[in-house]
Structure formats: structure tokens, C-alpha cells
Scaffold this active site. Structure first.
Site, PDB file in Angstrom:
ATOM      1  N   LYS A 201      43.384  44.867  36.408  1.00 40.48           N
ATOM      2  CA  LYS A 201      41.926  44.655  36.518  1.00 40.48           C
ATOM      3  C   LYS A 201      41.308  45.649  37.504  1.00 40.48           C
ATOM      4  O   LYS A 201      40.209  46.148  37.299  1.00 40.48           O
ATOM      5  CB  LYS A 201      41.637  43.224  36.996  1.00 40.48           C
ATOM      6  N   LYS A 202      42.011  45.896  38.598  1.00 38.26           N
ATOM      7  CA  LYS A 202      41.440  46.759  39.642  1.00 38.26           C
ATOM      8  C   LYS A 202      41.432  48.225  39.198  1.00 38.26           C
ATOM      9  O   LYS A 202      40.517  48.968  39.532  1.00 38.26           O
ATOM     10  CB  LYS A 202      42.226  46.593  40.954  1.00 38.26           C
TER      11      LYS A 202
ATOM     12  N   SER B 244      49.015  41.895  36.784  1.00 39.17           N
ATOM     13  CA  SER B 244      47.773  41.182  36.494  1.00 39.17           C
ATOM     14  C   SER B 244      46.651  41.672  37.403  1.00 39.17           C
ATOM     15  O   SER B 244      45.561  42.033  36.944  1.00 39.17           O
ATOM     16  CB  SER B 244      48.016  39.680  36.696  1.00 39.17           C
TER      17      SER B 244
ATOM     18  N   ASP C  25      37.173  47.377  46.727  1.00 37.61           N
ATOM     19  CA  ASP C  25      37.173  45.941  46.452  1.00 37.61           C
ATOM     20  C   ASP C  25      38.326  45.281  47.200  1.00 37.61           C
ATOM     21  O   ASP C  25      39.233  45.938  47.714  1.00 37.61           O
ATOM     22  CB  ASP C  25      37.322  45.717  44.937  1.00 37.61           C
ATOM     23  N   LYS C  26      38.260  43.965  47.217  1.00 34.19           N
ATOM     24  CA  LYS C  26      39.328  43.135  47.785  1.00 34.19           C
ATOM     25  C   LYS C  26      39.803  42.203  46.687  1.00 34.19           C
ATOM     26  O   LYS C  26      39.012  41.808  45.834  1.00 34.19           O
ATOM     27  CB  LYS C  26      38.710  42.361  48.937  1.00 34.19           C
ATOM     28  N   HIS C  27      41.071  41.892  46.694  1.00 29.38           N
ATOM     29  CA  HIS C  27      41.552  40.883  45.751  1.00 29.38           C
ATOM     30  C   HIS C  27      42.516  39.961  46.466  1.00 29.38           C
ATOM     31  O   HIS C  27      43.363  40.406  47.226  1.00 29.38           O
ATOM     32  CB  HIS C  27      42.246  41.550  44.558  1.00 29.38           C
ATOM     33  N   SER C  28      42.354  38.682  46.186  1.00 32.62           N
ATOM     34  CA  SER C  28      43.240  37.703  46.815  1.00 32.62           C
ATOM     35  C   SER C  28      44.237  37.194  45.789  1.00 32.62           C
ATOM     36  O   SER C  28      43.905  37.080  44.602  1.00 32.62           O
ATOM     37  CB  SER C  28      42.377  36.545  47.335  1.00 32.62           C
TER      38      SER C  28
ATOM     39  N   THR D 185      37.185  32.544  41.757  1.00 39.49           N
ATOM     40  CA  THR D 185      35.860  33.028  42.159  1.00 39.49           C
ATOM     41  C   THR D 185      34.853  32.901  41.011  1.00 39.49           C
ATOM     42  O   THR D 185      33.705  32.517  41.205  1.00 39.49           O
ATOM     43  CB  THR D 185      35.986  34.500  42.614  1.00 39.49           C
TER      44      THR D 185
ATOM     45  N   ARG E  88      49.714  32.122  31.354  1.00 42.39           N
ATOM     46  CA  ARG E  88      50.590  31.889  32.523  1.00 42.39           C
ATOM     47  C   ARG E  88      50.112  30.694  33.329  1.00 42.39           C
ATOM     48  O   ARG E  88      50.923  29.924  33.865  1.00 42.39           O
ATOM     49  CB  ARG E  88      50.614  33.140  33.423  1.00 42.39           C
TER      50      ARG E  88
HETATM   51  N1  URA Z   1      45.481  36.751  40.733  1.00 45.00           N
HETATM   52  C1  URA Z   1      45.483  37.452  39.567  1.00 45.00           C
HETATM   53  O1  URA Z   1      44.512  38.129  39.209  1.00 45.00           O
HETATM   54  N2  URA Z   1      46.584  37.410  38.815  1.00 45.00           N
HETATM   55  C2  URA Z   1      47.678  36.698  39.165  1.00 45.00           C
HETATM   56  O2  URA Z   1      48.637  36.719  38.439  1.00 45.00           O
HETATM   57  C3  URA Z   1      47.660  35.957  40.376  1.00 45.00           C
HETATM   58  C4  URA Z   1      46.551  36.006  41.153  1.00 45.00           C
END
Ligand code: URA
Length: 440
Positions: free
Chosen positions: A189-190, A185, A82-85, A122, A170
Site C-alpha cells: 500500500k505504501k 501487506s 506517511d506513518k503506518h501502524s 483508521t 487474513r
Molecule cells: N496492517 C496492514 O496493513 N496489514 C497487515 O497485515 C497488518 C497490519
């Protein structure tokens, strides 16, 4: 254990013990710690930071606060990647990259978030597709990933619930821009998603949570090392976020631009480079390809062959959406009643954009949240956004505002004009891919 003692310790710059972090994460997940105390801890960490030991423990506890997915028995014929931004303005990369990577042999179980601060999310964007189920149960999610190769969904109740609550708090307490909090954070999730490899898109610039290269490198380093300690191979690209990515910003408008991209009708060059580079890095990080140039050729072919567009349609169908979304998206997406082109006060070259302010213009229009639980207007936002270096004048606007009313246009116009700098000379070109970082 008293929450107050934990708050005092972090407020005074102390290092939290493993037990204190577990106690806090349990209280986050079961809501036994009220939002006031969660916000206080977020602010104390924002101001005083965390050691890598604390950040690693926070990450793992949040990852284990709910279900942890396991793809080993799913019979997949490729890597789970996966990719996360870290978030930006106009960042619609996920809608392109997930089907492109799937077309190249990756399996992409993409669990995304809602908008955070001035950045779009997203999950909010994907909800502008009618009947699309962004919170399917795990068996449907798994089935779509198995059958199609990708599924973009939102963070469910079951997956990293502690982060879900922390993230939302937050978002409205100005405590997002913290390296340990962002690290924990994202990675919680990943890790819970059961990935083999991850590629991070660390945004840097006026529209990013990290405004300087030093901060972006620090975050990339923190994510790569924390992920490595958890056994997750991670590569990071630092990419430019000093202007909107692509030509649109706003939920449904970004989905429409993504569909034009997949259909081969419009591939804005900066967006194209970010998508292709991140996809190629996914192939390299997951060992599907050794050579980056070959990986780039494969990702490009996934678009030009129409394979990625076909997979996007299959994903939408698998999650309950319309059967012909890529080709017929115009007929399905919500449309704002008022559209107004915003022109610069004087003709010249667009030399700089404060992308943070552009993101705030989307919030002003109702396309982003001011507070927890706000309902979004998915139709509003900006289209035809001028790129830095473009000439703007009476004919070429800075952007077209899509709004629910003339009053909303007026507020967004002010922010947009403030955000854009126009000068007689064009600016020097800026790279969009700033740096690639991998674990040594
Ligand atoms: N994306 C996230 O999932 N968490 C953050 O804290 C910032 C960007």
C-alpha cells in the site's frame, strides 16, 4: 499453472518462484482464485514463512496490482511521507499525526485500512465523521493533499487491490501475525501511495500482533529492508501496546479523543509521546529536520498553535464533512444509548492489561468485525480507560462501557474484568517508546 501445486509447495515448506507469486497475486486481484485457496496459502505462509526474496516479490506484485500514485508533478513544496501502524487497541495516532506532520511541512497521503482481528482500523474510525468521503476518487484525494497537506482515506478499489482482498481474508482466518504477510501487506500500500519516506509504528505487547521485542524487531527489520530494496526510505519505532493507547477504544470515541487532543483539551501522556515521537521521526526520515529534539519542538508547536487542528478541519471540509468538526465534534458523532462504568472487584493499582482481550471487548460490543462484511456500530466502545499504574476503586472505574444494550454491557464487562489485573502495589514504570530502528 495450478493453484493447488502452489499450495502444496508452500505447505511442504518450499520456496515459491517469482512466476508462482505473480500468478497468485493476479488471481487474488481478479478474484479468479477463490477465498478457500487464498486462505490455504495464507495459512501455509503463516506456518512455514517466506524467504526475503519471496516477501519482496509478493510486496512488489501487490503494490503493482492496481494504480501506483505519482506526486512528482503535483507541485508539492515538501516531502511526501506517511506513518503506518501494525495495529493496536485505541490507536488513534493517525488522526493526530497527519495534520501535525502537515503543519510541519510534510505532505501526508494516508491510505488506511479497516479493523484487523482485535485491532481497530483508521478507515472505520474516520467513517464516524458524518458525510466524510473516505473513498474519494484520486483527483479529489490529490487535491486535498495538495491544498491541505494531508488526507486520510481508506484503501480504494484501485490501490493495491490484491492486498485489499488478501487482508480481508487474513482477518477472518487467524493468519494476520506473519512477518512476511504483514511486510507485504503494509509496504504494497505504501509503495503504491508513491511515498518519499515512511515511518513505521511497530506495536509490541499483549494488544499487538507482535507480542515480544524479538518478534517486533524481526518485523521492523523485514519492513525496513524490503522497503529499502524498493527504494522507500523507512524508519521504525517499536512502541508499547500492553494497554489501550489513550483513554478510549472504539471508533467514534477515538475520534472524539483525537479532537480533544488537537483542541489542546486532553493530551494523555502515552498517546502524546507516541504521536510526537512518530511525527518527529517523519521530519527526520524525510530530511526536513536533522535533529530529533528540534523536530519534537516543531511537532509540539503544531498542536499548541492550533495549526494542526485547523488543518484537520480543512481536511474534513475538503472530503465533504462538516465545517467545524474539531470544535463541534460532539454534535456530529454517534452516541451509544447505554453507558456503564465498570469497577474492579477490589481496590488497588491497575498493574497489567491484556489489551487483546480489551480489543475483543470492542468486537463483543459490535465495534469490530467477527466476519467479513460485518457492519460496525461506530458509537460503541470504551472511554475513561484507566492507565496501567493508576489506582482504581469504587470511584475510579477500569473504564466506561458504551453499548447498544445492557446485554452487550454484560458481555464486555466479563472480558474487561478478565483483561485487567489489580494489585496492592503499583507496577514498575514501562517506557512507551521501546526502540528506534533505521536502515544502516
Ligand atoms: N496492517 C496492514 O496493513 N496489514 C497487515 O497485515 C497488518 C497490519
Amino acid at each position: 499453472m495450478l493453484v493447488n501445486d502452489i499450495l502444496r509447495k508452500k505447505r511442504d515448506g518450499g520456496e515459491l518462484s517469482a512466476d508462482e507469486i505473480s500468478f497468485f497475486v493476479d488471481g487474488l486481484a481478479d478474484v479468479s482464485i477463490p477465498a478457500e485457496q487464498v486462505s490455504a496459502l495464507a495459512m501455509a505462509v503463516f506456518l512455514n514463512g517466506m524467504t526475503s526474496k519471496e516477501a519482496g516479490k509478493l510486496t512488489m506484485d501487490m503494490a503493482n496490482s492496481g494504480v501506483v500514485l505519482n506526486w512528482r508533478d503535483a507541485g508539492l513544496e515538501g516531502p511526501v511521507v506517511d506513518k503506518h501502524s501494525t495495529g493496536g487497541v485505541g490507536d488513534k495516532v493517525s488522526f493526530l499525526l497527519a495534520p501535525i506532520a502537515a503543519a510541519c511541512g510534510c505532505y501526508v497521503p494516508m491510505i488506511s485500512g479497516r479493523g484487523l482481528g482485535h485491532t481497530g482500523g483508521t478507515m472505520d474510525k474516520v467513517e464516524s465523521i458524518p458525510d466524510y468521503n473516505a473513498t474519494p476518487d484520486f483527483s479529489l484525494f490529490r487535491k486535498v493533499v495538495q491544498d491541505v497537506g494531508c488526507a486520510i482515506i481508506g484503501q480504494t478499489e484501485e490501490l493495491a487491490p490484491a492486498d485489499r482482498r488478501f487482508y480481508a481474508i487474513r482477518d477472518i482466518t487467524s493468519t494476520v501475525e506473519s512477518v512476511p504477510l504483514i511486510t507485504a501487506s503494509i509496504l504494497s500500500k505504501k509503495i503504491a501511495a508513491g511515498l518519499d519516506a515512511l515511518v513505521m509504528d511497530i506495536k509490541v505487547g499483549s494488544g499487538a500482533f507482535m507480542s515480544s521485542m524479538d518478534e517486533a524487531r524481526e518485523l521492523a527489520g523485514s519492513i525496513i529492508s524490503t522497503a529499502a530494496a524498493a527504494g522507500l526510505k523507512t524508519h521504525a519505532l517499536i512502541t508499547d501496546m500492553n494497554e489501550c493507547l489513550g483513554t478510549t477504544a472504539g471508533n467514534a470515541l477515538e475520534i472524539a479523543e483525537s479532537m480533544r487532543f488537537l483542541a489542546g483539551d486532553e493530551r494523555e501522556p502515552r498517546l502524546n509521546e507516541v504521536v510526537m515521537s512518530l511525527c518527529a521521526e517523519m521530519l527526520v526520515a524525510s530530511s526536513l529536520e536533522k535533529d530529533r529534539d528540534k523536530a519534537l519542538a516543531r511537532t509540539d508547536a503544531a498542536v499548541t498553535s492550533g495549526k494542526a487542528a485547523a488543518l484537520f478541519d480543512r481536511m474534513v471540509i475538503g472530503l465533504g464533512g462538516p465545517p467545524d468538526f474539531v470544535a463541534s465534534h460532539r454534535q456530529y458523532l454517534p452516541v451509544a444509548p447505554v453507558t456503564v462504568a465498570i469497577h474492579a472487584a477490589e481496590s488497588g493499582y491497575l498493574t497489567a492489561v491484556d489489551a487483546f482481550q480489551a480489543g475483543n471487548a470492542i468486537i463483543e460490543l459490535g465495534g469490530g468485525r467477527r466476519q467479513l462484511g460485518d457492519t460496525l456500530d461506530l458509537a460503541v466502545g470504551l472511554s475513561d480507560v484507566a492507565a496501567v499504574g493508576e489506582r482504581v476503586d469504587d470511584e475510579r472505574p477500569l473504564a466506561v462501557v458504551h453499548a447498544s444494550s445492557e446485554d452487550a454491557v454484560a458481555a464486555a464487562r466479563g472480558l474487561l474484568l478478565e483483561a485487567c489485573t489489580v494489585a496492592a502495589e503499583p507496577p514498575a514504570a514501562r517506557p512507551v517508546i521501546c526502540e528506534t530502528m533505521t536502515a544502516n
